[in-house]
Design an enzyme around this catalytic site. Structure first.
Site, PDB file in Angstrom:
ATOM      1  N   LYS A   9      -1.308 -17.861  15.715  1.00  0.00           N
ATOM      2  CA  LYS A   9      -0.952 -18.934  16.424  1.00  0.00           C
ATOM      3  C   LYS A   9      -0.065 -19.746  16.607  1.00  0.00           C
ATOM      4  O   LYS A   9       0.179 -20.443  15.008  1.00  0.00           O
ATOM      5  CB  LYS A   9      -2.479 -19.506  16.598  1.00  0.00           C
ATOM      6  CG  LYS A   9      -3.617 -18.256  17.458  1.00  0.00           C
ATOM      7  CD  LYS A   9      -4.737 -18.781  17.704  1.00  0.00           C
ATOM      8  CE  LYS A   9      -5.679 -18.575  17.683  1.00  0.00           C
ATOM      9  NZ  LYS A   9      -7.566 -18.242  18.115  1.00  0.00           N
ATOM     10  N   TYR A  49      -7.652 -14.361  26.974  1.00  0.00           N
ATOM     11  CA  TYR A  49      -9.014 -15.366  26.755  1.00  0.00           C
ATOM     12  C   TYR A  49     -10.208 -15.285  28.109  1.00  0.00           C
ATOM     13  O   TYR A  49     -10.101 -16.934  28.335  1.00  0.00           O
ATOM     14  CB  TYR A  49      -8.481 -17.170  26.504  1.00  0.00           C
ATOM     15  CG  TYR A  49      -8.068 -16.606  25.154  1.00  0.00           C
ATOM     16  CD1 TYR A  49      -8.252 -16.289  23.791  1.00  0.00           C
ATOM     17  CD2 TYR A  49      -6.490 -17.552  24.717  1.00  0.00           C
ATOM     18  CE1 TYR A  49      -8.245 -16.462  22.835  1.00  0.00           C
ATOM     19  CE2 TYR A  49      -6.211 -17.507  23.438  1.00  0.00           C
ATOM     20  CZ  TYR A  49      -7.189 -16.520  22.433  1.00  0.00           C
ATOM     21  OH  TYR A  49      -6.208 -16.870  21.208  1.00  0.00           O
ATOM     22  N   ASN A 112      -7.418 -22.491  14.782  1.00  0.00           N
ATOM     23  CA  ASN A 112      -7.788 -22.092  13.829  1.00  0.00           C
ATOM     24  C   ASN A 112      -6.808 -20.745  13.431  1.00  0.00           C
ATOM     25  O   ASN A 112      -6.910 -19.727  12.568  1.00  0.00           O
ATOM     26  CB  ASN A 112      -8.848 -21.191  14.227  1.00  0.00           C
ATOM     27  CG  ASN A 112      -9.191 -19.935  15.191  1.00  0.00           C
ATOM     28  OD1 ASN A 112      -7.767 -19.726  15.836  1.00  0.00           O
ATOM     29  ND2 ASN A 112     -10.027 -19.874  15.914  1.00  0.00           N
ATOM     30  N   HIS A 115      -5.458 -15.063  15.187  1.00  0.00           N
ATOM     31  CA  HIS A 115      -6.379 -13.801  16.819  1.00  0.00           C
ATOM     32  C   HIS A 115      -6.276 -12.854  15.328  1.00  0.00           C
ATOM     33  O   HIS A 115      -5.474 -12.120  15.663  1.00  0.00           O
ATOM     34  CB  HIS A 115      -6.014 -14.231  17.787  1.00  0.00           C
ATOM     35  CG  HIS A 115      -6.781 -12.865  18.817  1.00  0.00           C
ATOM     36  ND1 HIS A 115      -7.482 -13.041  19.399  1.00  0.00           N
ATOM     37  CD2 HIS A 115      -6.188 -11.437  18.960  1.00  0.00           C
ATOM     38  CE1 HIS A 115      -8.185 -12.007  19.934  1.00  0.00           C
ATOM     39  NE2 HIS A 115      -7.403 -11.171  19.458  1.00  0.00           N
ATOM     40  N   GLU A 126      -6.151  -4.523  23.241  1.00  0.00           N
ATOM     41  CA  GLU A 126      -5.024  -5.639  23.004  1.00  0.00           C
ATOM     42  C   GLU A 126      -3.768  -4.977  22.084  1.00  0.00           C
ATOM     43  O   GLU A 126      -2.900  -5.611  23.283  1.00  0.00           O
ATOM     44  CB  GLU A 126      -5.742  -6.628  22.038  1.00  0.00           C
ATOM     45  CG  GLU A 126      -5.875  -7.348  22.389  1.00  0.00           C
ATOM     46  CD  GLU A 126      -7.791  -8.404  21.608  1.00  0.00           C
ATOM     47  OE1 GLU A 126      -8.271  -9.300  22.152  1.00  0.00           O
ATOM     48  OE2 GLU A 126      -7.369  -7.915  20.286  1.00  0.00           O
TER      49      GLU A 126
HETATM   50  P1  IDP Z   1     -12.299 -16.264  17.721  1.00  0.00           P
HETATM   51  O1  IDP Z   1     -10.857 -16.387  17.295  1.00  0.00           O
HETATM   52  O2  IDP Z   1     -12.593 -16.074  16.720  1.00  0.00           O
HETATM   53  O3  IDP Z   1     -12.262 -14.124  18.212  1.00  0.00           O
HETATM   54  P2  IDP Z   1     -13.244 -16.338  20.397  1.00  0.00           P
HETATM   55  O4  IDP Z   1     -14.517 -17.023  21.038  1.00  0.00           O
HETATM   56  O5  IDP Z   1     -12.391 -15.101  20.958  1.00  0.00           O
HETATM   57  O6  IDP Z   1     -13.016 -16.997  18.651  1.00  0.00           O
HETATM   58  O7  IDP Z   1     -12.529 -17.933  21.160  1.00  0.00           O
HETATM   59  C1  IDP Z   1     -11.379 -17.463  21.063  1.00  0.00           C
HETATM   60  C2  IDP Z   1     -10.110 -18.628  20.447  1.00  0.00           C
HETATM   61  O8  IDP Z   1     -10.076 -20.014  21.548  1.00  0.00           O
HETATM   62  C3  IDP Z   1     -10.172 -19.256  19.462  1.00  0.00           C
HETATM   63  O9  IDP Z   1     -10.168 -18.593  18.324  1.00  0.00           O
HETATM   64  C4  IDP Z   1     -10.278 -20.751  19.602  1.00  0.00           C
HETATM   65  O10 IDP Z   1      -8.799 -20.489  19.265  1.00  0.00           O
HETATM   66  C5  IDP Z   1     -10.747 -21.036  20.925  1.00  0.00           C
HETATM   67  N1  IDP Z   1     -11.618 -21.302  21.147  1.00  0.00           N
HETATM   68  C6  IDP Z   1     -13.245 -20.936  21.231  1.00  0.00           C
HETATM   69  N2  IDP Z   1     -13.972 -21.993  21.078  1.00  0.00           N
HETATM   70  C7  IDP Z   1     -13.682 -23.230  21.297  1.00  0.00           C
HETATM   71  C8  IDP Z   1     -14.077 -24.257  21.520  1.00  0.00           C
HETATM   72  O11 IDP Z   1     -15.104 -24.209  21.429  1.00  0.00           O
HETATM   73  N3  IDP Z   1     -13.250 -25.121  21.653  1.00  0.00           N
HETATM   74  C9  IDP Z   1     -11.291 -25.153  21.785  1.00  0.00           C
HETATM   75  N4  IDP Z   1     -11.628 -23.984  21.547  1.00  0.00           N
HETATM   76  C10 IDP Z   1     -12.169 -22.977  21.221  1.00  0.00           C
HETATM   77 MG    MG Z   2     -12.068 -13.634  19.848  1.00  0.00          MG
END
Ligand code: IDP
Ligand code: MG
Length: 155
Positions: A9, A49, A112, A115, A126
């Site tokens: 990212k 997303y 984080n 992905h 994907e």
């Molecule tokens: P993942 O990346 O661990 O699979 P997902 O739930 O699929 O998690 O969410 C996709 C991305 O959306 C996350 O990696 C993060 O960057 C963002 N995200 C998820 N939940 C939140 C939140 O509560 N606040 C802000 N960003 C979020």
């Molecule tokens: Mg995810």
């Protein structure tokens, strides 16, 4: 052999952590079969997303994900989807344990670093979303026998 989709990212790009993260994936024994830098647009982020489209953080997430280029990868290995998810750690960097990519380098839920597809079905979807067939390479690695035993590769 299983394939998964991985994306580094904008925070990984900007914090100059690309080499560190790709290095971890390589050193684990996974094989990179596709790799490119791309800029994500609104349309592709809406699809990628879609599971968050009604969340309050969605506009902020999209802005973050299109704030710089990202690195998109196709990563191959036995149980690649699950192995890469484990390497990444859970979504919230503050909760991710040390030793994982997020646990070692992230303090954020949004930022984080990485992905990774969360299921085989999503991985297929994907990979198709981000890569053309000719951008994925089938090539042998001479030391595959040092990474897996024969029965692990041939099933
Ligand atoms: P993942 O990346 O661990 O699979 P997902 O739930 O699929 O998690 O969410 C996709 C991305 O959306 C996350 O990696 C993060 O960057 C963002 N995200 C998820 N939940 C939140 C939140 O509560 N606040 C802000 N960003 C979020
Ligand atoms: Mg995810």
């Amino acid at each position: 052999m299983e394939r998964t989709f991985v994306m580094l990212k904008p925070d990984a790009v900007n914090r100059r952590l690309l080499g560190e993260i790709i290095g971890r994936i390589e050193k684990k024994g996974l094989k990179i079969v596709g790799l490119k830098m791309i800029m994500l647009n609104d349309k592709i982020l809406d699809i990628h997303y879609a599971h968050h489209k009604n969340k309050a953080f969605f506009p902020r997430l999209k802005k973050f994900m299109s704030s710089s280029p990202v690195v998109a990868m196709v990563v191959e290995g036995v149980d690649a989807v699950e192995v890469v998810r484990k390497l990444c750690g859970p979504t919230n960097g503050r909760e991710a344990v040390p030793g994982t990519i997020r646990g070692d380098f992230s303090m954020s839920v949004q930022s984080n670093l990485v992905h990774a597809s969360d299921s085989k079905e999503k991985a297929e979807e994907e990979i198709k979303r981000f890569f053309k067939k000719e951008e994925i390479f089938n090539y042998p690695l001479s030391n595959e026998h040092l990474v897996y035993s024969k029965d692990e590769i041939n099933g």
